[in-house]
Design a protein around this motif. Structure first.
Motif, short mmCIF file in Angstrom:
data_model
loop_
_atom_site.label_atom_id
_atom_site.label_comp_id
_atom_site.label_asym_id
_atom_site.label_seq_id
_atom_site.Cartn_x
_atom_site.Cartn_y
_atom_site.Cartn_z
N ILE A 72 0.72 -1.20 -0.01
CA ILE A 72 -0.42 -0.16 0.38
C ILE A 72 0.80 1.19 -0.20
N SER A 73 2.24 1.40 0.34
CA SER A 73 2.70 2.51 0.21
C SER A 73 3.53 2.52 -0.70
N GLY A 74 3.66 1.74 -1.73
CA GLY A 74 3.84 1.57 -3.14
C GLY A 74 2.75 2.25 -3.71
N TRP A 75 1.28 1.84 -3.39
CA TRP A 75 0.36 2.37 -4.61
C TRP A 75 0.45 3.68 -3.74
N VAL A 76 0.28 4.56 -2.96
CA VAL A 76 0.55 5.92 -2.23
C VAL A 76 1.69 6.10 -3.08
N MET A 77 2.28 6.49 -2.84
CA MET A 77 3.22 7.28 -3.60
C MET A 77 3.37 6.97 -5.35
N LEU A 78 2.95 5.82 -5.79
CA LEU A 78 2.75 5.66 -7.34
C LEU A 78 1.31 6.28 -7.98
N ASN A 79 0.88 6.53 -7.14
CA ASN A 79 -0.87 7.47 -7.40
C ASN A 79 -0.70 8.87 -6.66
N ARG A 80 0.84 9.26 -5.87
CA ARG A 80 0.21 10.61 -5.12
C ARG A 80 -0.65 11.29 -4.63
N GLN A 81 -1.16 9.87 -3.78
CA GLN A 81 -2.33 10.15 -2.68
C GLN A 81 -2.94 10.09 -1.26
N PRO A 82 -3.39 10.05 -0.78
CA PRO A 82 -3.15 9.88 0.71
C PRO A 82 -4.28 7.88 0.63
N ALA A 83 -4.64 7.57 1.18
CA ALA A 83 -5.02 5.93 1.15
C ALA A 83 -5.51 6.07 2.50
N VAL A 84 -6.85 5.35 2.26
CA VAL A 84 -7.56 5.93 4.16
C VAL A 84 -8.52 4.78 4.03
N ILE A 85 -7.84 2.85 5.00
CA ILE A 85 -8.59 1.61 4.47
C ILE A 85 -8.70 1.19 6.28
N PRO A 86 -10.39 1.68 6.54
CA PRO A 86 -10.75 0.84 7.89
C PRO A 86 -10.97 -0.73 8.14
N ASP A 87 -10.91 -1.47 7.01
CA ASP A 87 -10.74 -2.85 7.28
C ASP A 87 -9.18 -3.48 6.28
N ILE A 88 -8.19 -3.69 6.63
CA ILE A 88 -7.55 -4.06 5.50
C ILE A 88 -7.96 -5.17 4.66
N TYR A 89 -8.93 -6.07 5.21
CA TYR A 89 -9.01 -7.50 4.60
C TYR A 89 -9.87 -7.06 3.51
N GLN A 90 -10.66 -6.18 3.89
CA GLN A 90 -11.97 -5.91 2.52
C GLN A 90 -11.13 -5.00 1.93
N ASP A 91 -10.06 -4.90 1.80
CA ASP A 91 -9.40 -3.60 0.88
C ASP A 91 -8.44 -4.49 -0.07
N ASP A 92 -8.14 -5.11 -1.69
CA ASP A 92 -7.73 -5.44 -2.57
C ASP A 92 -6.33 -5.05 -2.42
N ARG A 93 -5.95 -3.96 -2.00
CA ARG A 93 -4.59 -3.17 -2.52
C ARG A 93 -3.92 -3.79 -1.60
N ILE A 94 -3.96 -4.68 -0.76
CA ILE A 94 -3.28 -4.60 0.45
C ILE A 94 -3.38 -6.21 0.83
N PRO A 95 -2.13 -6.51 0.33
CA PRO A 95 -1.24 -7.89 0.47
C PRO A 95 -1.77 -8.04 2.00
N HIS A 96 -2.99 -8.79 2.08
CA HIS A 96 -3.51 -9.67 3.03
C HIS A 96 -2.45 -10.70 3.65
N ASP A 97 -1.82 -11.86 3.38
CA ASP A 97 -0.86 -12.47 3.61
C ASP A 97 0.67 -11.77 4.44
N ALA A 98 1.01 -10.92 4.41
CA ALA A 98 1.88 -10.34 5.02
C ALA A 98 1.63 -9.22 6.04
N TYR A 99 0.17 -9.66 6.27
CA TYR A 99 -0.59 -8.09 7.62
C TYR A 99 -1.29 -9.44 8.36
#
Length: 496
Positions: free
Chosen positions: A70-97
């Motif tokens: 997700i940090s890569g997504w933020v830097m590539l897209n140049r905008q914040p990411a607000v995620i209330p539930d990480i397991y409901q967001d496809d941008r998050i690598p769930h296994d790593a979390y």
């Protein structure tokens, strides 16, 4: 760290990246109320989780591809990411979390226009971060961007300063090496030049004696043949040319030796009290012959006498070095004053000093070149580098010696009308006689003038011992003493 103001102040003192990260990891967590904070750096196509402050371990020290976190997504897209539930967001690598405590997060870019990092805040419970929390985290990111820019500028400045110091040290080493080289080469050139000067004078004397003998054979005036006359004229021309070449070499050698010794910092100032006006009179007298040859009238105008002891005022500085300064100024004035011109040397009293001025009616100096004339090898009106107009080292030597003495040398000039060089010399009231100072020899062996030369002796039982450590000079010295009619014994040292 309780406020954003405290954060900004703390970041302003940071001078490296580790200091910035240390401040941010503490402040971001305190300001956002998060359970953990991470500081992620962009390294090409990788995200480097460089630092963290959290209730449990995250990914400190690990690197991941930009596209997989997700940090890569933020830097590539140049905008914040607000995620209330990480397991409901496809941008998050769930296994790593899953091994971590993270359930919700906010990730913001550092330097939005061209992100170089990201700051993430994590919570151990599923929650929707408030707008104030996101804004606060973004403010932290903005302050961090400024701090990182300052760090880059500071590091660039420090690197530039280090490079500048390295170059200055290298230049100083090169300058010292140059001075050592010039001193060595000047010393080594002295011996052969002195030897050549001795042989040249012997040739000159033999040619003169031969001419006199040819003209007065047995008391009768001889009539030389045209062939002999041409040969003698050619010999005299060759000997004269050799003398001029030797003089030029000796002049250059003396100047280079002066420069090298002054630059090497080995000259010690020997402060003394001496009669300045008597010294100036001696200098003017010594240079008058050259001035007359150049068609220049040179005069000395002493300072005005006020009171019975005014004439006894003395200079208080190194007499040898000051004479070198004044001699160079006088020589320079004569050289750049055309035939029919005038050079005037004057003295004026100043409080605690004597102002010596050398005036000339020469070519003058353009205003934009008043400073450059003191640089080495700078000569005005001599683009062809004519040696008869000097070497361009005289005023450079003047500047070096003046600095060493702590005296001021200034110049004023009007092109086409002349120049005046001024030297402010420390002075004191005299307690004794106003005698001229005697300057030691410059070290170059010069042939005696006719009035000093011993008379030629056809038969004399006396023997002269000549001690000289240089073999070339020893041989030449022995030959010239023998030419005077003496027996000579040469030795290289006291033991021999």
């Amino acid at each position: 760290m309780g406020s954003l103001v405290d954060l900004v102040q703390a970041l302003s003192f940071c001078r490296d990246l580790s200091g910035v990260m240390a401040v941010v990891r503490m402040a971001a967590r305190a300001l956002s109320g998060a359970d953990g904070v991470t500081f992620v750096l962009r390294e090409g196509e990788l995200c480097h989780y460089a630092d963290e402050n959290a209730i449990g371990p995250l990914w400190k020290g690990r690197r991941f591809p930009l596209a997989t976190c997700i940090s890569g997504w933020v830097m590539l897209n140049r905008q914040p990411a607000v995620i209330p539930d990480i397991y409901q967001d496809d941008r998050i690598p769930h296994d790593a979390y899953r091994p971590t405590f993270v359930k919700s997060l906010v990730m913001v870019p550092v330097r939005a226009e061209e992100p170089v990092a990201a700051i993430g805040a994590y919570w151990a419970t599923t929650r929707h971060p408030r707008a104030e929390e996101v804004a606060m985290l973004q403010a932290v990111a903005h302050s961090t961007a400024v701090a990182l820019t300052n760090v880059q500028l500071y590091e660039s400045l420090r690197a530039a300063l280090a490079e500048s110091q390295a170059r200055a040290e290298e230049a100083e080493r090169a300058n010292r090496a140059k001075s050592v080289f010039l001193a060595a080469i000047s010393h080594d050139l002295r011996q052969p030049l002195q030897t050549m000067r001795l042989y040249h004078n012997m040739l000159s004397e033999r040619a003169a004696n031969g001419r006199a003998a040819a003209n007065t054979a047995g008391g009768a005036v001889a009539v030389p043949s045209p062939a002999n006359g041409l040969a003698n004229a050619l010999d005299r021309k060759l000997i004269a040319g050799m003398g001029e070449a030797l003089s030029a070499g000796e002049e250059l050698l003396r100047a280079l030796l002066d420069v090298s010794v002054l630059d090497a910092g080995t000259v010690a100032v020997n402060r003394q009290r001496f009669g300045l006006e008597a010294t100036l009179a001696g200098l003017v007298s010594a240079i008058r012959g050259d001035a007359e040859k150049a068609g220049v009238d040179i005069r000395l105008r002493p300072g005005a006498k006020v009171g019975p002891r005014a004439a006894l005022e003395e200079a208080d500085t190194d007499p040898v070095l000051l004479k070198c300064v004044l001699r160079n100024l006088l020589t320079n004035a004569v050289r750049y004053t055309g035939r029919g011109g005038r050079v005037l040397v004057s003295t004026r009293r100043r409080e605690g000093a004597m102002l010596v001025q050398v005036w000339d009616t020469g070519i003058g100096i353009p205003k934009d070149q008043l400073d450059t004339v003191f640089d080495d090898f700078v000569q005005l009106g001599n683009p062809e580098r004519d040696r008869t107009k000097g070497l361009g080292l005289g005023l450079g030597i003047v500047r070096r010696m003046a600095r060493l003495l702590g005296v001021t040398v200034t110049v004023r000039s009007v092109p086409g009308r002349g120049s005046v060089f001024s030297v402010l010399v420390p002075a004191v009231a005299a307690v004794g006689s106003d005698d001229a100072v005697t300057t030691p020899s410059d070290g170059l062996l010069t042939f005696p003038r006719d009035s000093q030369r011993p008379a030629h002796r056809e038969s004399d039982p006396r023997t002269i011992l000549a001690v000289e450590d240089d073999a070339l000079q020893r041989m030449a010295l022995g030959a010239i003493i023998e030419s005077w009619g003496y027996r000579v014994i040469t030795a290289s040292g006291s033991d021999e």
